[in-house]
Structures are given as structure tokens and as C-alpha cells.
Design a protein around this motif. Structure first.
Motif, short mmCIF file in Angstrom:
data_model
loop_
_atom_site.label_atom_id
_atom_site.label_comp_id
_atom_site.label_asym_id
_atom_site.label_seq_id
_atom_site.Cartn_x
_atom_site.Cartn_y
_atom_site.Cartn_z
N VAL A 53 0.89 -1.17 0.00
CA VAL A 53 0.00 0.00 0.00
C VAL A 53 0.93 1.21 0.00
CG1 VAL A 53 -1.83 1.26 1.21
CG2 VAL A 53 -1.79 -1.25 1.28
N CYS A 54 1.17 1.76 -1.20
CA CYS A 54 2.13 2.86 -1.36
C CYS A 54 1.38 4.18 -1.50
CB CYS A 54 2.99 2.62 -2.60
SG CYS A 54 3.75 0.98 -2.56
N TRP A 55 2.06 5.28 -1.19
CA TRP A 55 1.32 6.55 -1.17
C TRP A 55 2.25 7.76 -1.30
CZ3 TRP A 55 3.22 9.34 2.86
CH2 TRP A 55 3.75 8.63 3.95
N ALA A 56 1.59 8.90 -1.57
CA ALA A 56 2.29 10.20 -1.57
C ALA A 56 1.25 11.28 -1.31
CB ALA A 56 2.96 10.44 -2.91
N TYR A 57 1.70 12.35 -0.66
CA TYR A 57 0.80 13.49 -0.50
C TYR A 57 1.57 14.79 -0.66
CZ TYR A 57 2.44 13.85 4.42
OH TYR A 57 3.19 13.97 5.55
N MET A 58 0.81 15.86 -0.95
CA MET A 58 1.37 17.21 -1.11
C MET A 58 0.39 18.16 -0.43
SD MET A 58 3.67 19.17 -2.99
CE MET A 58 4.13 18.19 -4.40
N ILE A 59 0.92 19.07 0.39
CA ILE A 59 0.08 19.99 1.16
C ILE A 59 0.55 21.43 0.97
CG2 ILE A 59 -0.73 20.60 3.50
CD1 ILE A 59 -1.64 17.80 2.73
N GLY A 60 -0.40 22.38 0.92
CA GLY A 60 -0.09 23.81 0.95
C GLY A 60 0.11 24.45 -0.41
N THR A 61 -0.17 25.75 -0.48
CA THR A 61 -0.04 26.46 -1.76
C THR A 61 1.41 26.53 -2.23
OG1 THR A 61 0.02 28.53 -0.53
CG2 THR A 61 -2.08 27.94 -1.53
N ALA A 62 2.35 26.53 -1.29
CA ALA A 62 3.78 26.57 -1.67
C ALA A 62 4.24 25.21 -2.19
CB ALA A 62 4.62 27.00 -0.48
N ARG A 63 3.43 24.17 -1.95
CA ARG A 63 3.70 22.80 -2.36
C ARG A 63 5.04 22.31 -1.81
NH1 ARG A 63 4.00 21.92 -7.63
NH2 ARG A 63 2.76 20.06 -7.69
N ALA A 64 5.38 22.79 -0.59
CA ALA A 64 6.67 22.44 0.01
C ALA A 64 6.54 21.26 0.97
CB ALA A 64 7.23 23.65 0.75
N GLU A 65 5.32 21.01 1.47
CA GLU A 65 5.14 19.91 2.42
C GLU A 65 4.65 18.68 1.67
OE1 GLU A 65 2.68 18.84 6.51
OE2 GLU A 65 2.44 20.84 5.64
N HIS A 66 5.53 17.69 1.55
CA HIS A 66 5.14 16.48 0.84
C HIS A 66 5.88 15.28 1.39
CE1 HIS A 66 8.95 16.79 -1.34
NE2 HIS A 66 8.65 18.07 -1.52
N MET A 67 5.33 14.11 1.15
CA MET A 67 5.95 12.87 1.62
C MET A 67 5.50 11.75 0.71
SD MET A 67 5.88 11.67 5.56
CE MET A 67 7.43 12.11 6.29
N SER A 68 6.36 10.72 0.58
CA SER A 68 5.95 9.55 -0.20
C SER A 68 6.55 8.31 0.45
CB SER A 68 6.42 9.68 -1.65
OG SER A 68 7.83 9.74 -1.70
N ASN A 69 5.95 7.16 0.15
CA ASN A 69 6.38 5.92 0.78
C ASN A 69 6.26 4.75 -0.19
OD1 ASN A 69 6.13 3.41 2.40
ND2 ASN A 69 6.32 4.83 4.12
N ASP A 70 7.33 3.94 -0.27
CA ASP A 70 7.34 2.79 -1.19
C ASP A 70 6.76 1.52 -0.57
OD1 ASP A 70 8.69 4.16 -3.29
OD2 ASP A 70 10.56 3.98 -2.17
N ASN A 71 6.53 1.53 0.75
CA ASN A 71 5.92 0.40 1.46
C ASN A 71 6.45 -0.96 1.01
OD1 ASN A 71 2.89 -1.35 1.75
ND2 ASN A 71 4.01 -0.56 3.49
N GLY A 72 7.78 -1.10 1.02
CA GLY A 72 8.36 -2.41 0.72
C GLY A 72 8.73 -2.64 -0.73
#
Length: 198
Positions: A53-72
Motif C-alpha cells: 500500500v504505497c502513497w504520496a501526499y502534497m500539502i499547501g499552496t507553496a507545495r513544500a510539504e510532501h511525503m511519499s512511501n514505497d511500502n516495501g
């Protein structure tokens, strides 16, 4: 900096199949990282039997807060391609989760990158992309006598009422675009008896 951004109106789904592996993708609009993590948790629970179950997100108008995960999955083959699609569509305030059911045939690094990228893109293509403006709020109190003047501003367009309470002293929270906040504060200050909260 602009207070304008693009996101999706509501949750959407996508599906990508490759060599018997199934990639189910889910995109959700969110406004905080906490909200994004909550969505991710729900999918991890719901699809506990999936290989990844892999994922990514992006937050804020500056698009500076983000994270992603390969989950194995091999490093950089899942989370990064999902985040890449969020960037390609210039979106923010969004989380995309891709659930993989392994079909028995290995896809290799490049195959995985393509699969996660396409699954994420599919969820975005099935969504309605909307243009938004970042909002800010103004909290204030006012005497009952000033109600008419306050309501003229509150109902005057570009402003929405978040909360209101009418008692001996009335309180209200108004929401408007960030680039309109100062003007709103000035308009309210001009009304007799209005006290703005800091």
C-alpha cells in the motif's frame, strides 16, 4: 506568493493492470498532513491483504510539504512516481494511495515505476480538478447594535461565515481569501464596537 492552488473536488479512483498485478489507486482532497495520514491508515486497514500500500501526499499552496512511501517496493519505484504525478498535474492538498495485488510475475524496477505512475495518473484523470484560493479567518466580537453593519459585510460576497454566536456580546468568524484578509479587517474595524481578535 500566490494564494491560488489546484486540487481535486472529491475522492476518485483508478485501476491499472500489468502482468496480472492489479494497482488500485485512490486520490483524496486533504488540507493537512494529519488528514492525509488518516486516509492512508484507512486504506492500509481496508487492504491489509494487499502486498503493498504505497502513497504520496502534497500539502499547501507553496507545495513544500510532501511525503511519499514505497511500502516495501524497491526504493523510488512507488512513492516517487505517485508524487511525480501530483507534480505533473500541479496539484496540492491531495493524497494518493496505490494498493498493489501481486500477480505472480515480477515487473522489474522500470515496470513498477510505470505501473505506480499510471495508477496515480488514472485516479487524477478520473477526478475533477478545481482551482481554489487559500483562505484565512478573522475572529471578532461586536455589540448587538452593530449587527446590520456586520451582516452587510458578512453577506457582501467573497466572504463566508464560519461561526457566529449572538448573545449580549456577539462573536463571529469570517473566512475569505488570504489576499483579501487585510481589507476585511479594515472594513470590520470601521464599524462601531467591533473588536478584532489577534
Amino acid at each position: 506568493m500566490s494564494d491560488y492552488f489546484k486540487t481535486i473536488r472529491e475522492a476518485s479512483e483508478g485501476l491499472y493492470k500489468e502482468k496480472m498485478s492489479k494497482f488500485l489507486s485512490f486520490a483524496h482532497p486533504v488540507s493537512t498532513a494529519e488528514e492525509a495520514k488518516e486516509v492512508i491508515k484507512q486504506y492500509q486497514k481496508k487492504y491489509f491483504d494487499a502486498r503493498h500500500v504505497c502513497w504520496a501526499y502534497m500539502i499547501g499552496t507553496a507545495r513544500a510539504e510532501h511525503m511519499s512511501n514505497d511500502n516495501g517496493e524497491p526504493s523510488g519505484t512507488a512513492g516517487k512516481p505517485i508524487l511525480g504525478q501530483i507534480n505533473s498535474f500541479e496539484l496540492t492538498n491531495i493524497v494518493i494511495v496505490v494498493v498493489r495485488y501481486f500477480g505472480g510475475i515480477k515487473l522489474g524496477t522500470s515496470g513498477l515505476i510505470v505501473a505506480y505512475r499510471e495508477a496515480a495518473a488514472e485516479a487524477i484523470r478520473n477526478a475533477e480538478i478545481i482551482e481554489c484560493h487559500e483562505e484565512g479567518t478573522v475572529d471578532f466580537t461586536f455589540p448587538y447594535l452593530s449587527m446590520n453593519d456586520v451582516m452587510k459585510i458578512a453577506k457582501g460576497g467573497n466572504v463566508s461565515i464560519v461561526s457566529q454566536s449572538f448573545d449580549n456580546a456577539c462573536t463571529m468568524t469570517l473566512s475569505t481569501r488570504l489576499d483579501n484578509i487585510e481589507r476585511l479587517r479594515e472594513q470590520l474595524s470601521d464599524i462601531d464596537g467591533v473588536t478584532l481578535d489577534d
